[in-house]
Structures are given as structure tokens and as C-alpha cells.
Write an enzyme that holds these catalytic residues in place. Structure first.
Site, PDB file in Angstrom:
ATOM      1  N   LYS A 292      -3.341 -43.773  21.668  1.00 52.06           N
ATOM      2  CA  LYS A 292      -4.450 -44.289  20.856  1.00 52.06           C
ATOM      3  C   LYS A 292      -4.526 -43.597  19.507  1.00 52.06           C
ATOM      4  CE  LYS A 292      -8.064 -46.795  20.136  1.00 52.06           C
ATOM      5  NZ  LYS A 292      -7.840 -48.220  19.883  1.00 52.06           N
TER       6      LYS A 292
ATOM      7  N   CYS B  34      -2.486 -35.987  22.771  1.00 50.49           N
ATOM      8  CA  CYS B  34      -2.740 -35.709  24.190  1.00 50.49           C
ATOM      9  C   CYS B  34      -4.247 -35.576  24.374  1.00 50.49           C
ATOM     10  CB  CYS B  34      -2.094 -34.389  24.598  1.00 50.49           C
ATOM     11  SG  CYS B  34      -0.327 -34.330  24.325  1.00 50.49           S
TER      12      CYS B  34
HETATM   13  C1  BG6 Z   1      -1.886 -45.487  16.426  1.00 52.23           C
HETATM   14  C2  BG6 Z   1      -2.608 -46.456  17.337  1.00 52.23           C
HETATM   15  O1  BG6 Z   1      -1.451 -44.385  17.173  1.00 52.23           O
HETATM   16  O2  BG6 Z   1      -2.750 -45.027  15.387  1.00 52.23           O
HETATM   17  C3  BG6 Z   1      -3.059 -47.633  16.531  1.00 52.23           C
HETATM   18  O3  BG6 Z   1      -1.743 -46.886  18.399  1.00 52.23           O
HETATM   19  C4  BG6 Z   1      -3.943 -47.149  15.385  1.00 52.23           C
HETATM   20  O4  BG6 Z   1      -3.792 -48.529  17.365  1.00 52.23           O
HETATM   21  C5  BG6 Z   1      -3.232 -46.085  14.546  1.00 52.23           C
HETATM   22  O5  BG6 Z   1      -4.281 -48.254  14.555  1.00 52.23           O
HETATM   23  C6  BG6 Z   1      -4.206 -45.449  13.539  1.00 52.23           C
HETATM   24  O6  BG6 Z   1      -5.214 -44.810  14.279  1.00 52.23           O
HETATM   25  P1  BG6 Z   1      -6.610 -44.428  13.563  1.00 52.23           P
HETATM   26  O7  BG6 Z   1      -7.383 -43.736  14.621  1.00 52.23           O
HETATM   27  O8  BG6 Z   1      -6.277 -43.530  12.402  1.00 52.23           O
HETATM   28  O9  BG6 Z   1      -7.235 -45.715  13.092  1.00 52.23           O
END
Ligand code: BG6
Length: 608
Positions: free
Chosen positions: A603, A2
Site C-alpha cells: 500500500k 512493512c
Molecule cells: C504505491 C501504492 O505503493 O504507492 C499505490 O501501491 C499508491 O496504490 C502509491 O498510489 C503512492 O502512495 P501514496 O500513499 O503516496 O499516495
């Protein structure tokens, strides 16, 4: 995950406008529900509902909320369905306090029962509400917010960050306990947020907050105290040079398309972001390790898979790529001193990766990281990290950060091979020169060559609810990433897999016209002919991303051949993902799906 944003000001009394302007930049952190609370004439005003930020902000006229301090929350639902009732912020029983959190409170159900038994009015099934009752419980006894927060945090188990305010003062309080939190010092106002983009419209004077710290905001001061003993923490702010325009679309219809195009520049800024002596220290740790694990999730994991091939081929170092959530059960008892774990995380906040760090800390394992968001939790927890320097990546599906991760792995593998004297120095220099000078133009060419084809292919692919993306050797990770892009933004079950495995079962799916996407590295073109023939003879429609090759041309129509420019074989896997990103983007827009904020996902997932 969030997003929370909170501000207190002595120069504004229409704080709703500021809450909307700043919190809107956290949309990628959650778009299941949205809420804003302000204090006006010593009364808490709260407006919240289900839905994406821009829609709820308009519907509830959030920008018209009066007052000089407020809290905004954007939710990606974990505990409690996306609903108005479960939306944050939440009020305490008597509406004197209001709070919002990011993360998860693991013991929220037993606390909910306990507090309800004690007479609290717990209105929702959202774990975030427990934060405000935990504080209320002690505030009613002690009458002091700092002490109440300290004691309340002792009750809460889990990883979280929250902001809380009382209707009777000009302060906002915030806590960082495992989830991201930054503070900003403006003129006559101070604020906190889960992420930097939402602070920059207020100020560039940033204070990093560490886990276990409580931040006390007044319009002109920020105080940091240790939650454990209330000890004051002295910390100097820094001036952020982050470019806020990155958090705008800049004329593109979507952030995803903008960030695909930004790959031209972000692979260039990568090499100004990483510095000596950290690069040499990073390489030294890798080549002297007993075992090397790359630990990551989502797109970052796929970059790690490609990276493991680079390290095998260029440095003869065997690297084990592991999904974050899988590491502890798969290697947690075996990993030990002398091993090195490289965490790959764009956000630096992914809980499945952070958990691995805590586990490995207890086993004396060195933690290296590759991170995009500076000041994130992982930057504080790593022994050494290299920054990606990609700038803000707003679109939920990763594109430019994935490509920079793969580029960095290529670079580190070449340096490692050179250092270990298994890669000719001249060859290593050639590869590095290609990465630093030729790659941006090759990316630009790949985008321009394939955009029209990707748009033209969308109507055909939209007829299928599932298909395969096959890779071989170093493009295995590319196939996984291309399949994830299509899953994420097109709501299609695109399955990424190793092409030699396809005949062992999945081949049964093929019928006349069925789409199969192959991503083929130049050196594997001849080897892949039989994989192409197997599906072609059964009527499949073959789509290829790769360098031109007469053998491949026998299996694919020109419109289905997504050409990447000739280059040294190690640049190819970096370029191969781009046509797949474009396919996913144009298929999503053809299906009227917003590729920046696909349903149900977020994200960064700061929950396990
Ligand atoms: C997910 C995202 O929640 O987390 C992906 O939707 C991302 O796009 C994955 O690759 C890993 O996130 P991070 O920030 O650890 O690279």
C-alpha cells in the site's frame, strides 16, 4: 513498506490473540512474510514464516502464543528474499532481545560485516536484523536499554521505525526515524504501530510520535524521549474518531469493491475535512507561486496529472506534475525560493515524496500537501496540508483516495481561477456546487450503470496479456490511472498513454480483435473520432468510457460503451475513472486474483 505492531499489558497473558487481532489490520502494508514474538516466563518465543498474515497466523497458531508483551511484523521484501529466515522479528545473538522494523537501513551490509567480525551471529540477509544487533552491541556494554537504543540508532543510517523488547522486563521500546509510528494508551496496556487501524481495537487514546523520538512503553505508562539527548518530551494524547468499521469489508467480497462504492460518501466527507483558513492559504500560495510542482507517486501522481489540467483550464496556472522519484534529478537544481511544491500522498509516508520534501527544505521552497492519513510523516513536514478525509483505504490499489484527490484539485482550481479573476465567479460557484452536491449521486449512477458491463467484459479481456488505455487532454491522467489499476490487480501490461501518440509507433500492435480502451472527455468526442478510426479500420475492438455521443456510437458496441452520466465537463474526469476501476476489479476476480493484496506490491512504499 512493512508493518509493525507491539504491545505490553498487565491484563493479558495470552498476548498472541491480541497480536493477531491487531496486526492483521496491517496486512496491506506487507504480505511477503509474517512473524510474532512474545515474552513468556522470561523467554522469547518466536514464530515466523513466508506468506500472507491470515495464512501464516493459522499455520503457526500465532493466537496461541503466551505472554504479556509481544511484537508482530508484516513484511514487504526489499533486502533479502521473502523467506522464513529473512522474516521478522529477529533475535539478538543470545536471544535476550527481539526487534522488528519498517523502512530500510541503508548501511546494513557494512554493519552486517562489522558486527559479524565483532562476533555477532547475524542469521539473515534482512536489513531489519541489524537493528537488534546494533542495540545488543551497546546493551552488553551499558546494561541500559535507553542508552543502548540511543547509541544503536547512531550506527543506523536510513529511514525506519522499529520496536524492540528485552526478555527480562515488562517494557517495549520503539523508535521513529523516518517511517510512520503511532502509540496507543489502553487500560493496563500500551502499544505502538505503523498505522492507526491496528491500535483502535485496543484504544482510541493516541499519541503522535515524531521523527527522532524513542517511546518507552510499560503496561500503564508511555514515555517519549528525544534520541539525540534523551530529553523527556511532553505530549498530550488525542482521541481518534476514526471509524474502525472502515477497516472491515462490511459485506463486500473485497475492500477494493467496498472502497469503489465508498467514493459516493468520501467525495462528500472531503468537503467537511478541509477547512478555512487553510483552503484560502493553500490557494493563495498556489496563485502567488513562481512555479508550481505537483509531486506524487502511483495513483496519486495520476490524480496530480488530472489536477494540472484543471489548473490550466480553470485558473490559467501552469502546473508541472512530477513523479516523486524523478523530481530531484529533473528539477532538483532548478527549484528555488518562490516555487511551491504540492506533495500528493494518500499515506503521507511514500519515501520518494518525503525525499523531495527534505531536498526542497534546503532550497527554501514552500511545501504544501494533500494527505489522507493524519499524523503521517508528511503532515509533520509540510508548511500546510489539506486532509482528504477518506478514512482508511485498506485495499492496496487506490480508488476512493484517488477520486477525492482529483475532486479536490477540481475544487482548488476553480477557487484559484475565481481568485485570479480568470474564471467568472458565477461559473466557479456552479462548478463548486456541482462538486459539493451533485457529484455523489453521479458517482452512484456511474457505478450502477457500469458494474454489469465490467463483469461481462472480463472473459474477453482475460485473453490478453497486454492492451492499451488511451486518454486525451484532461483524461490523460485518467487513462494512466485506469491502466495502473489493471496492471496492479490483473497482472496484465495495460499501457496508459496519450491517444495522439498512439499512431506514432504503438499502433503497430493492433490486429483483429485487439482491445483498445479510450477514456474520452465530452468536449473531445469529435476530436477523438480519427483516433478511433485509426484503430477500428485495423480491426481493434474499441471500448469507451465517456458521455453518450452519436459520433462515438459509430465505433463501439453498446456492451463496450461504459457510459458516464452527463454533467458539467469538469466532473467528467472524476467519473471517468470509475468504469476503469470496475473493469480492473471484475477482471481480477474473474482471474481469481485477490484485488486487495496483489502479489509483490504494498500500500505504501517507505523505501526509495
Ligand atoms: C504505491 C501504492 O505503493 O504507492 C499505490 O501501491 C499508491 O496504490 C502509491 O498510489 C503512492 O502512495 P501514496 O500513499 O503516496 O499516495
Amino acid at each position: 513498506m512493512c508493518g509493525i505492531f507491539a504491545i505490553t499489558s498487565n491484563r493479558r497473558n495470552n498476548i498472541g490473540e491480541t497480536l493477531v487481532e491487531c496486526a492483521e489490520k496491517l496486512t496491506y502494508r506487507g504480505y511477503d512474510t509474517v512473524g510474532c514474538a512474545t515474552v513468556y516466563k522470561n523467554k522469547i518465543h518466536l514464530r515466523k514464516d513466508k506468506g500472507k498474515f491470515d495464512i501464516v497466523a493459522t499455520k503457526l497458531r500465532l493466537s496461541e502464543m503466551r505472554g504479556s508483551k509481544g511484537i508482530a511484523q508484516l513484511r514487504w521484501a526489499t533486502f533479502g528474499a521473502p523467506s522464513k529466515l529473512n522474516a521478522q522479528p529477529h533475535l539478538d545473538c543470545d536471544e535476550d532481545l527481539c526487534a522488528a522494523h519498517n523502512g530500510n537501513i541503508l548501511n546494513f551490509l557494512p554493519l552486517r560485516e562489522q558486527y559479524t567480525h565483532e562476533g555477532h551471529t547475524v542469521r539473515s540477509m534482512n536489513d531489519g536484523e541489524i537493528c537488534v544487533h546494533a542495540i545488543e552491541r551497546y546493551y552488553d556494554q551499558l546494561g541500559d536499554m535507553v542508552e543502548a537504543i540511543q547509541k544503536g540508532c547512531n550506527d543506523l543510517k536510513g529511514d525506519y521505525a522499529f520496536a524492540v523488547m528485552h526478555r527480562d522486563d515488562d517494557k517495549v521500546y520503539a523508535v521513529k526515524m523516518g517511517s510512520s509510528l503511532f502509540a496507543g494508551i489502553g487500560k493496563g496496556e500500551t502499544c505502538v504501530s505503523s498505522d492507526l487501524p491496528s491500535i483502535l481495537p485496543i484504544t482510541r487514546e493516541i499519541l503522535n510520535i515524531h521523527d527522532g523520538e524513542l517511546v518507552i512503553l510499560s503496561p500503564t505508562t508511555i514515555e517519549i524521549r528525544r534520541i539525540s539527548d534523551g530529553q523527556l518530551v511532553e505530549r498530550k494524547p488525542y482521541t481518534s474518531d476514526a471509524d474502525i468499521r472502515v477497516a472491515q469489508k462490511g459485506g463486500y467480497p473485497h475492500f477494493m469493491l467496498k472502497e469503489i462504492h465508498e467514493q459516493v460518501s468520501s467525495t462528500r466527507t472531503l468537503f467537511s475535512a478541509i477547512r478555512e483558513p487553510y483552503i484560502s492559504q493553500f490557494v493563495g500560495s498556489l496563485i502567488n507561486a513562481n512555479r508550481v510542482f505537483f509531486v506524487a507517486c502511483g495513483s496519486s501522481y495520476h490524480a496530480a496529472v488530472v489536477g494540472s489540467y484543471y489548473f490550466n483550464e480553470l485558473a490559467n496556472v501552469a502546473v508541472i506534475p512530477v513523479i516523486g522519484g524523478q523530481f530531484i534529478s529533473h528539477y532538483g537544481d532548478a527549484v528555488r525560493k518562490g516555487d511551491v511544491v504540492v506533495c500528493v500522498s494518500q499515506s503521507g509516508e511514500t519515501k520518494d515524496v518525503i525525499d523531495v520534501v527534505h531536498h526542497c527544505r534546503n532550497r527554501d521552497v514552500k511545501i504544501l500537501s494533500i494527505i489522507n492519513v493524519l499524523g503521517s510523516t508528511l503532515t509533520h513536514l509540510s508548511d500546510l496540508y489539506l486532509p482528504l478525509g477518506s478514512g482508511f483505504e485498506i485495499s492496496v490499489p487506490a480508488t476512493k483516495t484517488y477520486t477525492s484527490q482529483v475532486t479536490l484539485f477540481n475544487y482548488l482550481a476553480a477557487l484559484s481561477g475565481q481568485k485570479r479573476e480568470v474564471l467568472e465567479s458565477t461559473r466557479a460557484e456552479e462548478i463548486i456546487t456541482d462538486l459539493k452536491t451533485h457529484l455523489p449521486a453521479l458517482i452512484e449512477e456511474t457505478i450502477s450503470t457500469n458494474t454489469i458491463k465490467a463483469r461481462a467484459l472480463a472473459p474477453y479481456l482475460s485473453k490478453y496479456s497486454h492492451f492499451y488505455v488511451l486518454g486525451y487532454g484532461i483524461t490523460h491522467g485518467v487513462a494512466l490511472e485506469g491502466a495502473l489499476k489493471i496492471k496492479e490487480v490483473c497482472y496484465i501490461v495495460a499501457d496508459g498513454m496519450y491517444s495522439s501518440e498512439f499512431k506514432h509507433g504503438p499502433l503497430s500492435i493492433v490486429e483483429e480483435g485487439y482491445p483498445i480502451v479510450f477514456t474520452i472527455a465530452p468536449k473531445d468526442s469529435e476530436h477523438l473520432v480519427n483516433h478511433l478510426a485509426e484503430v477500428e479500420c485495423r480491426g481493434a475492438r474499441i471500448i469507451i468510457t465517456g458521455e453518450d455521443h452519436p459520433l462515438l456510437r459509430r465505433y463501439v458496441k453498446d456492451d463496450d460503451f461504459f457510459l458516464i452520466p452527463e454533467s458539467n465537463q469538469y466532473l467528467s474526469p472524476i467519473l471517468q475513472a470509475i468504469p476503469l476501476q470496475l473493469m480492473a476489479y471484475h477482471l481480477a476476480t474473474y482471474k481469481n486474483i485477490d484485488p486487495d493484496y496483489p502479489r509483490n506490491i504494498s500500500k505504501t512504499l517507505t523505501v526509495r
